[in-house]
Design an enzyme around this catalytic site. Structure first.
Site, PDB file in Angstrom:
ATOM      1  N   HIS A 267       0.831  -1.201   0.000  1.00  0.00           N
ATOM      2  CA  HIS A 267       0.000   0.000   0.000  1.00  0.00           C
ATOM      3  C   HIS A 267       0.875   1.264   0.000  1.00  0.00           C
ATOM      4  CE1 HIS A 267      -3.650   2.357   1.109  1.00  0.00           C
ATOM      5  NE2 HIS A 267      -2.748   3.147   1.667  1.00  0.00           N
ATOM      6  N   GLU A 268       1.769   1.346   0.974  1.00  0.00           N
ATOM      7  CA  GLU A 268       2.570   2.575   1.091  1.00  0.00           C
ATOM      8  C   GLU A 268       3.506   2.747  -0.098  1.00  0.00           C
ATOM      9  OE1 GLU A 268       1.541   4.715   3.071  1.00  0.00           O
ATOM     10  OE2 GLU A 268       0.311   3.399   4.336  1.00  0.00           O
ATOM     11  N   GLU A 297      -4.718   7.736  -3.040  1.00  0.00           N
ATOM     12  CA  GLU A 297      -5.150   6.453  -2.500  1.00  0.00           C
ATOM     13  C   GLU A 297      -5.391   5.434  -3.622  1.00  0.00           C
ATOM     14  OE1 GLU A 297      -4.763   6.220   0.572  1.00  0.00           O
ATOM     15  OE2 GLU A 297      -5.702   4.305   1.057  1.00  0.00           O
TER      16      GLU A 297
HETATM   17 ZN    ZN Z   1      -3.089   5.225   1.850  1.00  0.00          ZN
END
Ligand code: ZN
Length: 506
Positions: A267-268, A297
């Protein structure tokens, strides 16, 4: 020849961007390295740097330079999307927004948030929501005051949403959230009623250092550049940048669940690659950032979910995982591991939620934020309202406030309002962008199954990352997808994927 007003403005604002970068470094240190004793001085130092950056940015001299630079660019007749035009459009918007905030307000606000953040870490450890209720009441007052300073709007949340997701409002988001809630709650309930697959092998134990090393290798393959970044453990993972050439990511893991470090790091890395992919010419300008929370995001969700939880990806990566953890995964097939990566279980923690129920957690927060701002919910009733809403939407509630209202850092480190819609917008956009990438890349799934991530990463860089803030979110979305925000591709993807994994739930 005298320097142009535009060049003088650019030099002045480069300092502001660097001051902000220095504040980010203090924030990164606070969350990764700082001993607890450093908290009080750090809060002061951060408040000071943010105040200096704010003062430098909203100075009358900057206003005069902006006026003069706009006149120059008008006179030069540059096109609508010339660099100078984009620079001035975004800077003017930021300037008017920040200038609307009185210095006295900014100081009170940052001081209050620093105190609240520290109180939250203690309240959370002690499961003592009562300790932060008075602070949160003040945060709500300050949030409403902030909204008023930022200007007239149909809804108090609109100016707060607009700061992170420019162009979006309660009027456009509420129907989107209603549509998602109506489709996702029944689908999630049907899947949750199915027997979950056996995932006992994910409980290890898996030594954390080995997990982090494995995850870092994988995100380097995705394209996260460790000559311009690094990975460190923290409590609440995030990505943060000091320049396009120093973009750091953080992660966390559990010895008894292999999935957390993988999904957090993937994710990061998506956030990190976004920032590393911004055109270097935008360095030290106000354009050197993602265009919005939702678009940011979408990039992290793409690597976490569309890639990192897909069967195609594990076709490639599972052999490597087996080599790293041969004993823990002895006799486990790639199909079994893929099913374990996509287990759906009712849970109370947003950041540990499975892909299918993740947005239900966001819906709860989005609705509660609006209720608080509309005065339909009092802060003292928030802990109980949290549990009630969880039972209704997610289908399960926490036994304490630690995993209830105290679960997320957001309301304890920033204003109430505008903090959560970006997560769900990110999921919706990730699906729309994926469909666009599939139309433009001949064999996306095949590439991923071969461990060839360059086509996808290059596509993202070309279509999304390099622009930084030069394209406003709605323009970028239209440019990449050919249309507006549309939840249908996301709902179709989820129904297909989870219908395949859980045929009884169709
Ligand atoms: Zn995020």
């Amino acid at each position: 020849m005298a320097e142009s007003a535009f060049e003088r403005l650019r030099a002045e604002l480069a300092d502001v961007v660097d001051l902000r970068g220095a504040a980010f470094l203090l924030t990164w240190d606070q969350a990764t390295m700082m001993p607890p004793g450093g908290a009080a001085a750090r809060a002061r130092q951060l408040a000071l740097l943010k105040q200096l950056a704010h003062e430098r940015f909203v100075a009358p001299s900057v206003g005069r330079l902006l006026d003069a630079a706009e006149a120059e660019v008008d006179a030069a007749g540059l096109g609508e999307h010339a660099f100078e035009a984009d620079y001035l459009r975004v800077t003017r918007r930021d300037f008017e927004r920040d200038r609307a905030l009185p210095l006295d307000f900014t100081r009170r606000f940052h001081g209050h948030m620093a105190t609240t953040y520290q109180a939250w870490t203690e309240a959370r450890a002690a499961d003592d929501a009562a300790r932060v209720i008075p602070l949160l009441e003040r945060t709500l007052d300050l949030s409403l005051e902030l909204s008023e300073h930022l200007g007239a709007a149909d809804h108090a949340a609109d100016p707060l949403i607009g700061r992170s997701d420019h162009g979006f409002t309660v009027a456009t988001l509420r129907p989107l959230f209603v549509r998602l809630r109506e489709a996702l709650v029944p689908l999630a309930r049907r899947v949750q009623a199915c027997d979950p697959p056996d995932d006992a092998f994910t409980r290890g134990p898996y030594p954390l250092d080995q997990q982090f090393a494995f995850a870092l290798e994988r995100v380097r393959e995705f394209g996260y550049d460790t000559r311009r970044g690094r990975l460190d453990p923290t409590h609440h993972p995030f990505a943060i940048e000091f320049s396009v050439d120093d973009v750091r990511i953080t992660t966390r893991g559990r010895v008894d669940d292999l999935r957390e470090a993988l999904t957090c790091t993937f994710h990061e890395s998506g956030h990190g690659m976004y920032h590393q992919g911004i055109d270097p010419d935008l360095e030290a300008t106000p354009l050197v950032d993602g265009t919005s929370a939702g678009v940011h995001e979408s990039q992290s969700r793409t690597w976490e979910n569309r890639v990192g939880r897909s069967h195609a990806y594990w076709t490639y990566a599972y052999q490597k995982l087996l080599r790293a953890f041969p004993e823990q995964l002895a006799g486990v097939s790639v199909d079994a591991f893929h099913r374990a990566m996509n287990v759906v279980r009712p849970g109370v923690i947003r950041t540990r939620a499975d892909e299918l129920t993740y947005d239900l957690h966001v819906i709860v927060r989005f609705e509660l934020e609006l209720d608080l701002l509309e005065g339909r919910l009092a802060v003292r009733d928030l802990p109980e309202a949290w549990h009630e809403r969880y039972r209704e939407v997610v289908g399960v509630a926490a036994e304490d406030d630690r995993d209830g209202v105290l679960q997320d850092v957001h309301w304890f480190s920033r204003e109430i309002g505008g903090a959560f819609q970006g997560y769900t917008l990110g999921n919706v956009l990730a699906a729309q962008f994926w469909d666009a990438a599939q139309r433009e890349l001949p064999d996306l799934e095949g590439d991923i199954a071969r461990g060839a991530f360059g086509a996808l990463a290059g596509w993202q860089r070309q279509r999304i990352h390099r622009h930084g803030r030069r394209l406003d979110p709605l323009d970028l979305i239209a440019d990449v997808t050919g249309g507006p925000v549309d939840p249908q591709p996301y709902l179709t993807y989820l129904a297909d994927k989870y219908g395949g994994l859980y045929p009884e739930a169709r």
